[in-house]
Design a protein around this motif. Sequence first.
Motif, PDB file in Angstrom:
ATOM      1  N   GLY A 101       0.825  -1.209   0.000  1.00 18.34           N
ATOM      2  CA  GLY A 101       0.000   0.000   0.000  1.00 18.34           C
ATOM      3  C   GLY A 101       0.856   1.256   0.000  1.00 18.34           C
ATOM      4  N   GLN A 102       2.030   1.188   0.615  1.00 17.32           N
ATOM      5  CA  GLN A 102       2.870   2.394   0.694  1.00 17.32           C
ATOM      6  C   GLN A 102       3.284   2.856  -0.704  1.00 17.32           C
ATOM      7  N   TYR A 126      -1.819   8.287   9.349  1.00 17.22           N
ATOM      8  CA  TYR A 126      -0.747   7.286   9.296  1.00 17.22           C
ATOM      9  C   TYR A 126       0.574   8.025   9.084  1.00 17.22           C
ATOM     10  N   ASN A 171      -8.677   7.882   5.089  1.00 15.40           N
ATOM     11  CA  ASN A 171      -8.319   6.527   5.514  1.00 15.40           C
ATOM     12  C   ASN A 171      -9.345   6.026   6.533  1.00 15.40           C
ATOM     13  N   ASN A 175      -6.082   4.408  10.746  1.00 17.50           N
ATOM     14  CA  ASN A 175      -4.892   4.312  11.558  1.00 17.50           C
ATOM     15  C   ASN A 175      -4.424   5.744  11.773  1.00 17.50           C
ATOM     16  N   ASP A 203      -7.489   5.403   1.234  1.00 20.36           N
ATOM     17  CA  ASP A 203      -6.611   4.336   1.732  1.00 20.36           C
ATOM     18  C   ASP A 203      -7.497   3.363   2.514  1.00 20.36           C
ATOM     19  N   TYR A 206      -7.337  -1.312   5.675  1.00 24.91           N
ATOM     20  CA  TYR A 206      -7.949  -2.036   6.812  1.00 24.91           C
ATOM     21  C   TYR A 206      -9.400  -2.439   6.498  1.00 24.91           C
ATOM     22  N   SER A 233      -4.255  -3.390   0.016  1.00 24.17           N
ATOM     23  CA  SER A 233      -3.034  -4.110   0.400  1.00 24.17           C
ATOM     24  C   SER A 233      -3.366  -5.479   0.973  1.00 24.17           C
ATOM     25  N   SER A 235      -1.295  -6.629   3.179  1.00 28.65           N
ATOM     26  CA  SER A 235      -0.526  -6.618   4.433  1.00 28.65           C
ATOM     27  C   SER A 235      -1.381  -6.925   5.642  1.00 28.65           C
ATOM     28  N   LYS A 236      -2.470  -6.161   5.802  1.00 30.16           N
ATOM     29  CA  LYS A 236      -3.259  -6.270   7.035  1.00 30.16           C
ATOM     30  C   LYS A 236      -4.322  -7.354   6.909  1.00 30.16           C
ATOM     31  N   ARG A 244       5.046  -7.429   0.708  1.00 35.02           N
ATOM     32  CA  ARG A 244       4.966  -6.184  -0.064  1.00 35.02           C
ATOM     33  C   ARG A 244       4.097  -6.372  -1.299  1.00 35.02           C
TER      34      ARG A 244
HETATM   35  N1  PLP Z   1      -1.950   2.792   5.000  1.00 34.03           N
HETATM   36  C1  PLP Z   1      -2.136   2.682   6.326  1.00 34.03           C
HETATM   37  C2  PLP Z   1      -3.230   3.448   6.953  1.00 34.03           C
HETATM   38  C3  PLP Z   1      -1.292   1.860   7.093  1.00 34.03           C
HETATM   39  O1  PLP Z   1      -1.498   1.750   8.408  1.00 34.03           O
HETATM   40  C4  PLP Z   1      -0.244   1.164   6.440  1.00 34.03           C
HETATM   41  C5  PLP Z   1       0.689   0.333   7.221  1.00 34.03           C
HETATM   42  O2  PLP Z   1       0.718   0.300   8.431  1.00 34.03           O
HETATM   43  C6  PLP Z   1      -0.113   1.327   5.053  1.00 34.03           C
HETATM   44  C7  PLP Z   1      -0.979   2.151   4.358  1.00 34.03           C
HETATM   45  C8  PLP Z   1       0.973   0.660   4.272  1.00 34.03           C
HETATM   46  O3  PLP Z   1       0.863  -0.699   4.316  1.00 34.03           O
HETATM   47  P1  PLP Z   1       1.636  -1.658   3.312  1.00 34.03           P
HETATM   48  O4  PLP Z   1       2.631  -0.849   2.567  1.00 34.03           O
HETATM   49  O5  PLP Z   1       2.267  -2.708   4.169  1.00 34.03           O
HETATM   50  O6  PLP Z   1       0.577  -2.203   2.429  1.00 34.03           O
END
Ligand code: PLP
Length: 390
Positions: A101-102, A126, A171, A175, A203, A206, A233, A235-236, A244
Amino acid sequence: MKLSNRITNITKGGSDGWDVFYKARAMKDAGEDVIELTIGEHDIKTEEPILTAMYDSAMAGNTGYAIVPGMQPLREAIATRVQTRTGVETSFENIIVTPGGQAALFATHTAVLNPGDTALYLDPYYATYPGTLRAAGAIDLPIQTSPENDFQPTRAELEAHAKGARSLLMNSPNNPSGVVYSRETIEMICDVVRANDLWLISDEVYDTQVWTGEHLTPRAQPHMAERTLVVGSMSKSHAMTGSRVGWIVAPKDVITKLIDLSTCTTYGVPGFIQAAALFALEQGDPLEKRVGEVFRRRRALAQEALKGVNALHTVPSSGAMYLMLDIRATGLSGEDFALALLEAEMIAVMPGESFGKAAAGHIRVAMTVEDSRFVDALKRLATFAQSKIT
Ligand code: PLP
């Protein structure tokens, strides 16, 4: 030799409340039994079958350059997931796969902003947001939300800054606050975005972690699909932070341009990682529920453990893997509270000040340690907070 303004401005210097995090890490490295409730990293690992899919794919020779926008079956699986969850028509041409996501946050802002454009975002935020917007060449402008409105933005707050800006980054689930935006908030944001001709970057990393209410995407609001870029993403939702892998959902012509950007930046995501991501998505809801369930359970445990503790007010954190606690009754700043808690109890939490000005006097607790240790930490945290007001 002098570096570019763009890169030297990414961080503005200063600790921004991250001292507590680094101090806790140093104590842990020195062998101390610190309970870390700091960053958004699952305590559970990526499930083994996903790793097997990754290994099998690599061993089968999928180790060369992967196609830049992402392999079509993965783009299709993401498009199906997006359409099923949101009801908005989505094809693989609306999707680009990104290294998390980053990278998607950076690419989306690079796609819509010219150097010097104003990019809005909502405070608390974030921690990478301001740096990401500056790295994309924009002037970053945080909009304060308030604890009195449970950190949901108001029309007045948005309208005060929207004129002349080019984009807004939101978002939800959020977060650091854990707040999930209500339907009214989403509709209001879309109204302001349309009225001021802004791009909206949403974003939604989550999106599977909602404990009460529902996740709503602004992309489903009238006339929003053409001006909304959604960041997603694995990731979560799938406990795959280290893999990644993420994506952007956007209009087809925007995706075409994002492919140009990826070609000269990331050059895509490794094929064996994409194979693992596809396998994980094919497991559907049960896997996503399993990963999210841990945090749902801990949130309920936290509500029980913090009941009746008048030194702490829990922000209605209805989603994500965090709890935001208002500690203003103790008279301490979030940073002073977190540092004192670390020294007294060896419990590390993030000061609200690490995430902007709006969450000053708060702390963010990541629900990322095993249940009994988590409850023990919260009870000690509550007793500590209580001792500061008596
Ligand atoms: N956006 C938010 C709100 C996040 O909390 C995070 C990671 O903690 C990300 C994006 C990026 O996550 P990633 O690059 O692991 O997908």
